[in-house]
Motif scaffolding. Structure first.
Motif, PDB file in Angstrom:
ATOM      1  N   GLY A  83       0.814  -1.211   0.000  1.00  0.00           N
ATOM      2  CA  GLY A  83       0.000   0.000   0.000  1.00  0.00           C
ATOM      3  C   GLY A  83       0.847   1.260   0.000  1.00  0.00           C
ATOM      4  N   LYS A  84       0.304   2.316  -0.595  1.00  0.00           N
ATOM      5  CA  LYS A  84       0.977   3.612  -0.618  1.00  0.00           C
ATOM      6  C   LYS A  84      -0.082   4.710  -0.658  1.00  0.00           C
ATOM      7  CE  LYS A  84       4.270   6.357  -3.313  1.00  0.00           C
ATOM      8  NZ  LYS A  84       5.102   6.408  -4.545  1.00  0.00           N
ATOM      9  N   PRO A  85      -0.015   5.692   0.246  1.00  0.00           N
ATOM     10  CA  PRO A  85      -1.023   6.758   0.250  1.00  0.00           C
ATOM     11  C   PRO A  85      -1.132   7.443  -1.107  1.00  0.00           C
ATOM     12  CG  PRO A  85       0.355   6.892   2.214  1.00  0.00           C
ATOM     13  CD  PRO A  85       0.991   5.873   1.320  1.00  0.00           C
ATOM     14  N   VAL A  86      -2.357   7.722  -1.510  1.00  0.00           N
ATOM     15  CA  VAL A  86      -2.565   8.418  -2.784  1.00  0.00           C
ATOM     16  C   VAL A  86      -2.233   9.892  -2.631  1.00  0.00           C
ATOM     17  CG1 VAL A  86      -4.350   6.801  -3.543  1.00  0.00           C
ATOM     18  CG2 VAL A  86      -5.003   8.849  -2.258  1.00  0.00           C
ATOM     19  N   GLU A  87      -1.898  10.537  -3.736  1.00  0.00           N
ATOM     20  CA  GLU A  87      -1.541  11.954  -3.693  1.00  0.00           C
ATOM     21  C   GLU A  87      -2.764  12.835  -3.418  1.00  0.00           C
ATOM     22  OE1 GLU A  87       0.542  13.087  -7.180  1.00  0.00           O
ATOM     23  OE2 GLU A  87       2.232  11.722  -6.840  1.00  0.00           O
ATOM     24  N   SER A  88      -3.921  12.409  -3.916  1.00  0.00           N
ATOM     25  CA  SER A  88      -5.144  13.196  -3.723  1.00  0.00           C
ATOM     26  C   SER A  88      -6.203  12.326  -3.044  1.00  0.00           C
ATOM     27  CB  SER A  88      -5.659  13.722  -5.068  1.00  0.00           C
ATOM     28  OG  SER A  88      -4.690  14.526  -5.693  1.00  0.00           O
ATOM     29  N   PRO A  89      -6.169  12.212  -1.719  1.00  0.00           N
ATOM     30  CA  PRO A  89      -7.140  11.361  -1.007  1.00  0.00           C
ATOM     31  C   PRO A  89      -8.568  11.869  -1.167  1.00  0.00           C
ATOM     32  CG  PRO A  89      -5.898  12.713   0.534  1.00  0.00           C
ATOM     33  CD  PRO A  89      -5.247  12.896  -0.794  1.00  0.00           C
ATOM     34  N   ASN A  90      -9.502  10.921  -1.264  1.00  0.00           N
ATOM     35  CA  ASN A  90     -10.912  11.312  -1.388  1.00  0.00           C
ATOM     36  C   ASN A  90     -11.819  10.581  -0.408  1.00  0.00           C
ATOM     37  OD1 ASN A  90     -10.997   8.745  -2.436  1.00  0.00           O
ATOM     38  ND2 ASN A  90     -11.650   9.348  -4.494  1.00  0.00           N
ATOM     39  N   ALA A  91     -11.187   9.814   0.522  1.00  0.00           N
ATOM     40  CA  ALA A  91     -11.989   9.088   1.507  1.00  0.00           C
ATOM     41  C   ALA A  91     -11.182   8.939   2.788  1.00  0.00           C
ATOM     42  CB  ALA A  91     -12.403   7.726   0.973  1.00  0.00           C
ATOM     43  N   THR A  92     -11.060  10.042   3.523  1.00  0.00           N
ATOM     44  CA  THR A  92     -10.286  10.016   4.767  1.00  0.00           C
ATOM     45  C   THR A  92     -11.173   9.868   5.991  1.00  0.00           C
ATOM     46  OG1 THR A  92     -10.331  12.433   4.848  1.00  0.00           O
ATOM     47  CG2 THR A  92      -8.440  11.397   3.768  1.00  0.00           C
ATOM     48  N   SER A  93     -12.480   9.961   5.790  1.00  0.00           N
ATOM     49  CA  SER A  93     -13.442   9.759   6.873  1.00  0.00           C
ATOM     50  C   SER A  93     -14.558   8.870   6.339  1.00  0.00           C
ATOM     51  CB  SER A  93     -14.009  11.099   7.341  1.00  0.00           C
ATOM     52  OG  SER A  93     -14.977  10.912   8.355  1.00  0.00           O
ATOM     53  N   VAL A  94     -14.718   7.697   6.956  1.00  0.00           N
ATOM     54  CA  VAL A  94     -15.670   6.696   6.461  1.00  0.00           C
ATOM     55  C   VAL A  94     -16.657   6.344   7.559  1.00  0.00           C
ATOM     56  CG1 VAL A  94     -15.916   4.397   5.444  1.00  0.00           C
ATOM     57  CG2 VAL A  94     -13.842   5.746   4.989  1.00  0.00           C
ATOM     58  N   ASN A  95     -17.940   6.293   7.210  1.00  0.00           N
ATOM     59  CA  ASN A  95     -18.985   5.890   8.154  1.00  0.00           C
ATOM     60  C   ASN A  95     -19.732   4.683   7.606  1.00  0.00           C
ATOM     61  OD1 ASN A  95     -18.904   8.158  10.195  1.00  0.00           O
ATOM     62  ND2 ASN A  95     -19.244   9.329   8.326  1.00  0.00           N
ATOM     63  N   ILE A  96     -19.807   3.633   8.417  1.00  0.00           N
ATOM     64  CA  ILE A  96     -20.568   2.440   8.035  1.00  0.00           C
ATOM     65  C   ILE A  96     -21.617   2.195   9.113  1.00  0.00           C
ATOM     66  CG2 ILE A  96     -20.486  -0.002   7.446  1.00  0.00           C
ATOM     67  CD1 ILE A  96     -17.556   0.352   6.714  1.00  0.00           C
ATOM     68  N   ASN A  97     -22.854   2.414   8.759  1.00  0.00           N
ATOM     69  CA  ASN A  97     -23.962   2.203   9.691  1.00  0.00           C
ATOM     70  C   ASN A  97     -24.533   0.807   9.464  1.00  0.00           C
ATOM     71  OD1 ASN A  97     -23.663   4.854  10.589  1.00  0.00           O
ATOM     72  ND2 ASN A  97     -25.085   5.649   9.045  1.00  0.00           N
ATOM     73  N   LEU A  98     -24.503  -0.004  10.505  1.00  0.00           N
ATOM     74  CA  LEU A  98     -24.955  -1.388  10.396  1.00  0.00           C
ATOM     75  C   LEU A  98     -26.365  -1.590  10.949  1.00  0.00           C
ATOM     76  CD1 LEU A  98     -21.592  -3.019  11.431  1.00  0.00           C
ATOM     77  CD2 LEU A  98     -22.594  -3.076   9.162  1.00  0.00           C
TER      78      LEU A  98
END
Length: 368
Positions: A231-246
């Motif tokens: 893995g390697k961090p992307v230059e332009s992140p677009n998902a740094t906060s994720v919510n999964i409601n179960l």
């Protein structure tokens, strides 16, 4: 004819010859010495060239050969580098771990290679934690099995550690085709903790599970899991906060991307989700799968099972980015596959993978 001229010419030639012979006699030693020196010098030069050639040839023959790079081995469960090929075939063990508030914080989740999360009943979620090789000293609380967790565990050729289960799950796991290590029949490998009340206090350990597997002859697991990649961090992140409601607030989860470790810090019910012994849980990859549910096919008891076969939409979070994929599973013993729009397997980062199954309309996934 002029005889006198001929005689004088001959006399002159004889005189020069006699003079030359006299000079040779006087200098014969010097001539011999010079000639000898020239011969010796020639031999010496030839010898030097011969020695140089032999030395050059010798050096060329002794040039060190380039050693091949040592072969690397990787865990088929997590993709992380392991010691040797034998370690890649060690038995996999799946443990059913409870997630009701009375069971928190759990033990052993942080060190699991792959974790499957879904609703067990009444909105309460439960975990299937898969281990291969080194296991935590403490794992639990251990709870009952559901058929869909067995379906997720079966392709890993995993032993299933649990305390009883739903009727259809027990009927399946006890049919002789699976590695059932139910607490009901292996009580010596589990114990009840005194610091929690039943039924939230059944624990086991990596050592006891290894001993149990060995006693039953479960000495290796051969399986195909997800493709893996560094893995390697992307230059332009677009998902740094994720919510999964179960289901509801007590079981909904969120993940905060940490670029430094290239992992996702997991929270649950609005607080960091910590392993009791290991601390902050932070998987390297998070997968959210949309799944359907159905009434239990046999011995209907008012509960539902997650449909694990077929296909559906999946969202893969890693490196600070999200990728939309398709999950698919042919049957109970087939591996779960994650593919892109071209049908190619999506490679997951090496390390822990956390897979959450939610039902649209009851749960959801979002990110920013």
């Amino acid at each position: 004819m002029n005889v006198e001229k001929i005689d004088k010419s001959g006399q002159k030639k004889n005189a020069r010859w006699e003079s030359f012979k006299e000079w040779v006699k006087k200098h014969i030693l010097a001539i011999v010495l010079v000639a000898s020196a020239m011969v010796i010098a020639g031999v010496f030069i030839i010898a030097i060239h011969s020695i140089k050639y032999e030395q050059t040839a010798s050096v060329e023959l002794k040039l060190p050969t380039k050693k091949p790079a040592p072969k690397k081995f990787y865990s088929p469960l997590t993709g992380v580098e392991i010691a040797n090929e034998a370690a890649a075939k060690l038995p996999v063990t799946g443990v059913m771990i409870e997630n009701s508030p009375a069971a928190r914080p759990q033990s052993g989740l942080k060190k699991a290679g792959v974790v499957y999360e879904a609703v067990a009943e009444g909105g309460i979620t439960r975990f299937l934690a898969l281990y291969q090789g080194e296991k935590p000293a403490l794992i639990g609380p251990v709870r009952s099995l559901r058929l869909y967790y067995l379906s997720w565990a079966a392709p890993y050729q995993a032993s299933i550690a649990h305390v009883g289960g739903s009727p259809n799950a027990l009927s399946q796991v006890r049919n002789g085709n699976y590695r059932d290590i139910d607490q009901f029949f292996n009580d010596g490998s589990y114990w009840r903790s005194r610091d929690r009340y039943a039924p939230h206090n059944v624990y086991t350990s990596g050592e006891k599970l290894d001993q149990l597997n060995s006693a039953k002859g479960y000495n290796n697991s051969e399986f195909t899991s997800f493709a893996r990649v560094d893995g390697k961090p992307v230059e332009s992140p677009n998902a740094t906060s994720v919510n999964i409601n179960l289901s509801g607030s007590l079981y909904n989860t969120s993940y905060a991307y940490d670029k430094a470790s290239n992992s996702y810090l997991r929270s649950m019910a609005g607080a960091p989700h910590n392993d009791r012994e290991g601390g902050q849980i932070a998987p390297n990859t998070v997968v959210a799968m949309e799944v359907d549910v159905e009434a239990r096919a046999q011995n209907y008891d008012g509960y539902e099972d997650v449909k694990t076969t077929g296909s559906g939409k999946a969202y893969i979070f890693q490196n600070g980015a999200v990728a939309t994929a398709t999950w698919s599973k042919a049957d109970i013993n087939s591996p779960l596959k994650l593919t892109d729009e071209s049908g190619k397997d999506v490679a997951l980062n090496r390390g822990q993978t956390w897979i959450a199954a939610f039902t649209p309309g009851r749960g959801s996934v979002s990110w920013q």
